[in-house]
Design a protein around this motif. Structure first.
Motif, short mmCIF file in Angstrom:
data_model
loop_
_atom_site.label_atom_id
_atom_site.label_comp_id
_atom_site.label_asym_id
_atom_site.label_seq_id
_atom_site.Cartn_x
_atom_site.Cartn_y
_atom_site.Cartn_z
N GLY A 26 3.18 0.46 -9.21
CA GLY A 26 2.07 0.53 -8.25
C GLY A 26 0.98 -0.48 -8.59
N LEU A 27 0.73 -0.64 -9.89
CA LEU A 27 -0.29 -1.59 -10.35
C LEU A 27 0.08 -3.01 -9.93
N LEU A 43 -4.36 3.37 -11.21
CA LEU A 43 -2.99 3.08 -11.65
C LEU A 43 -2.94 2.61 -13.10
N LYS A 68 -9.53 -2.59 -4.19
CA LYS A 68 -8.50 -3.09 -5.10
C LYS A 68 -8.84 -2.71 -6.54
N ASN A 93 -0.54 -3.48 -6.33
CA ASN A 93 -1.98 -3.61 -6.07
C ASN A 93 -2.49 -5.00 -6.44
N TYR A 130 -8.23 1.03 -7.31
CA TYR A 130 -6.80 1.35 -7.52
C TYR A 130 -6.28 0.78 -8.84
N LEU A 189 0.84 -1.21 0.00
CA LEU A 189 0.00 0.00 0.00
C LEU A 189 0.87 1.26 0.00
N ILE A 238 1.84 1.73 -3.51
CA ILE A 238 0.67 2.18 -4.28
C ILE A 238 0.45 3.68 -4.08
N THR A 260 3.43 5.80 -5.63
CA THR A 260 3.45 5.90 -7.10
C THR A 260 2.28 6.76 -7.60
N ASN A 261 1.11 6.58 -6.98
CA ASN A 261 -0.06 7.36 -7.40
C ASN A 261 0.14 8.85 -7.14
N GLY A 288 -6.79 8.68 -4.90
CA GLY A 288 -5.79 7.84 -4.22
C GLY A 288 -5.61 8.26 -2.77
#
Lengths: 50, 457
Positions: free
Chosen positions: B425-426, B319, B312, B429, B315, B250, B253, B256-257, B354
């Motif tokens: 990030g993807l 992403l 999930k 996730n 996101y 997380l 995630i 990066t977002n 995000g």
């Protein structure tokens, strides 16, 4: 997470003062957001009118 | 000694209208969200202290750094002390920060502005940011995404209000719109803002309540939550959460977002003018306004949508579609103004989303027990992204400019870097799974009972 003690200290209903302050606060929040949104939208319009 | 600030003093009656609470949460976030409007003080402060942009820029940087640090280290205290005490402490620090900064401006001491607005105010930012979020989630167990969206939307909205209000106050007190007028209006503007924030935060702290232990939303059945695979009914402590891979996934995630969003946000005005040389400075400022609206709207809309489609999945949208949109801008951005604007708006809405969805994702993974403290710790990703995002874009622009490139070419490489980050990030996730039971409080208690039974036999 609450302890049983926490519940023992609560009133049965909210007071008029509480209700009034909560409503005034909600109005301030709504008016503030409205002011900000209108101002930003007017500025943003410049992108299409300039 | 019992205090009106304690948790037990603010437990609501069993039958209570939960819609009183969002106003209290929004109130503090709207006040501390002023930090995003700090740029309106930049030129007047540079004039007042006769210093450059970098010296004044440090005030904002110190405030954001303190936000990250105080949220990370103060999270456990916030959970223990409850929202009212936390809001009072945050409000006091925020308001005191303004007063100390005003003193610094009045006496010509720049270090007092760093210390006041940056250091003291920054502590108020961190505590105030996390304080109402977990409380709202407790009031909206049926829709935690809506709850966090409401609160964190306020942080985005704070700048929308503070920016025109601060300008109007500086013009009013300074007697004109020239830089020297604005500079002379700084001190009374800071004082008026501080007093306004003190009143609003105090009212918010008065209104905030914790739900009664026996309260549940009308028509909501907690047992239904168990049927959702990516939502737990168990609880993980803040210290244990740090030992789970889910916390670090997380963290990646969020990092990066936010990095991808900041990359556009920080350079929005020059970027649109480089892509479309016909765009004037006023129109570029309008573009910044549009992105602010997208950022704020995304905080509410996407977070609320996550209650229905799952954290999930939302996101995956932020992403995955975010990476595609960066590619669209890189390949086709310069061909159509409308395409550029729509892509940037969607990216900024994902950036806002995000921020507001992460507390609900944390709740899904780690339960309610110390979600505020865990939220505080994960905000270090924000602080890191705040450095990485602008650094990537500015470094690429400088190097491309030195190489003789211009227009969209200045940004293409940074777009690819952002795509790479979003794909990272993807992957994080996609790897998200429910937290193993061995990390939960319930498991630890169970183990303790087994040990006690073994000794008693």
């Amino acid at each position: 997470m609450h302890t049983p003690n926490e519940a023992a200290h609560t009133d049965s209903e909210v007071s008029t003062t509480y209700r009034s302050i909560a409503v005034i606060l909600a109005l301030i929040v709504i008016m503030g957001l409205g002011y900000g949104l209108v101002d930003t939208t007017i500025n943003a319009a410049a992108l299409f009118t300039e | 000694m019992a205090s009106i600030l304690d948790r037990k003093a603010i437990v609501a009656p069993k039958h209570f209208n939960r819609w009183f609470i969002p106003a209290a949460a929004l109130a503090i976030h709207l006040c501390i969200g002023q930090v995003y409007a700090f740029s309106v003080f930049k030129i007047p402060l540079m004039s007042r202290f006769d210093v450059g942009e970098v010296s004044v820029g440090w005030i904002f940087s110190v405030a954001i750094a303190m936000l990250g640090l105080s949220a990370a280290f103060g999270g456990t205290w916030v959970e223990k002390s409850g929202p009212r005490k936390s809001m009072v402490v945050a409000g006091t620090a925020w308001v005191l920060g303004f007063f100390v900064a005003a003193l610094g401006i009045a006496t010509g001491q720049l270090w007092l502005v760093y210390f006041g607005y940056g250091f003291i105010g920054g502590i108020g930012l961190g505590i105030g940011y996390i304080a109402p979020v977990s409380t709202l989630m407790k009031w909206f167990p049926d829709r935690p995404g809506l709850a966090t969206g409401l609160a964190i939307m306020g942080f985005g909205g704070g700048a929308l209000i503070a920016s025109p209000m601060s300008n109007a106050l500086m013009v009013l007190f300074g007697g004109g719109t020239e830089t020297e007028n604005l500079a002379s209006g700084l001190v009374p503007t800071f004082v008026v803002l501080a007093l306004s924030y003190a009143v609003i935060i105090a009212a918010g702290a008065y209104v905030i309540r914790l739900p009664h232990p026996d309260w549940t939303p009308d028509g909501w059945d907690p047992s239904k939550v168990e049927a959702t695979p990516m939502q737990t009914n168990l609880n993980v402590s803040a210290n244990k959460a740090l030992k789970t891979p889910q916390f670090w996934f997380l963290w990646i995630i969020l990092f990066t977002n936010v990095t991808a969003g900041i990359g556009i946000l920080e350079n929005a005005a020059p970027m649109i003018q480089d892509y479309f040389p016909g765009v004037t400075a006023a129109a570029a400022a309008g573009f910044v306004g549009i992105l602010s609206l997208a950022n704020m709207g995304g905080r509410f809309i996407w977070s609320t949508a996550s209650d229905y489609v799952g954290r999930k999945n939302i996101y995956l949208l932020y992403l995955g579609v975010g990476a595609l949109l960066y590619l669209v801008i890189a390949f086709f951005g310069g061909s159509s103004l409308a395409l550029f604007i729509v892509s940037a708006m969607l990216l900024l809405s994902f950036y806002g989303g995000g921020f507001s969805t992460i507390p609900a994702y944390l709740r899904d993974m780690f339960g309610y027990y110390q979600v505020g403290a865990i939220h505080g710790r994960i905000l270090t990703a924000w602080a890191a992204a705040g450095i990485a995002g602008p650094l990537i874009v500015n470094s690429v622009v400088e190097s491309q400019s030195a190489a003789g490139n211009q227009g969209p070419e200045l940004y293409t490489l940074s777009m690819y870097i952002m795509v790479g980050l979003l794909v990272l990030g993807l992957i994080a996730n996609v790897l998200m799974r429910p937290v193993a039971k061995k990390y939960t409080v319930e498991y630890a208690e169970q183990q303790q009972e087994v040990t006690t039974d073994a000794y008693s036999k």
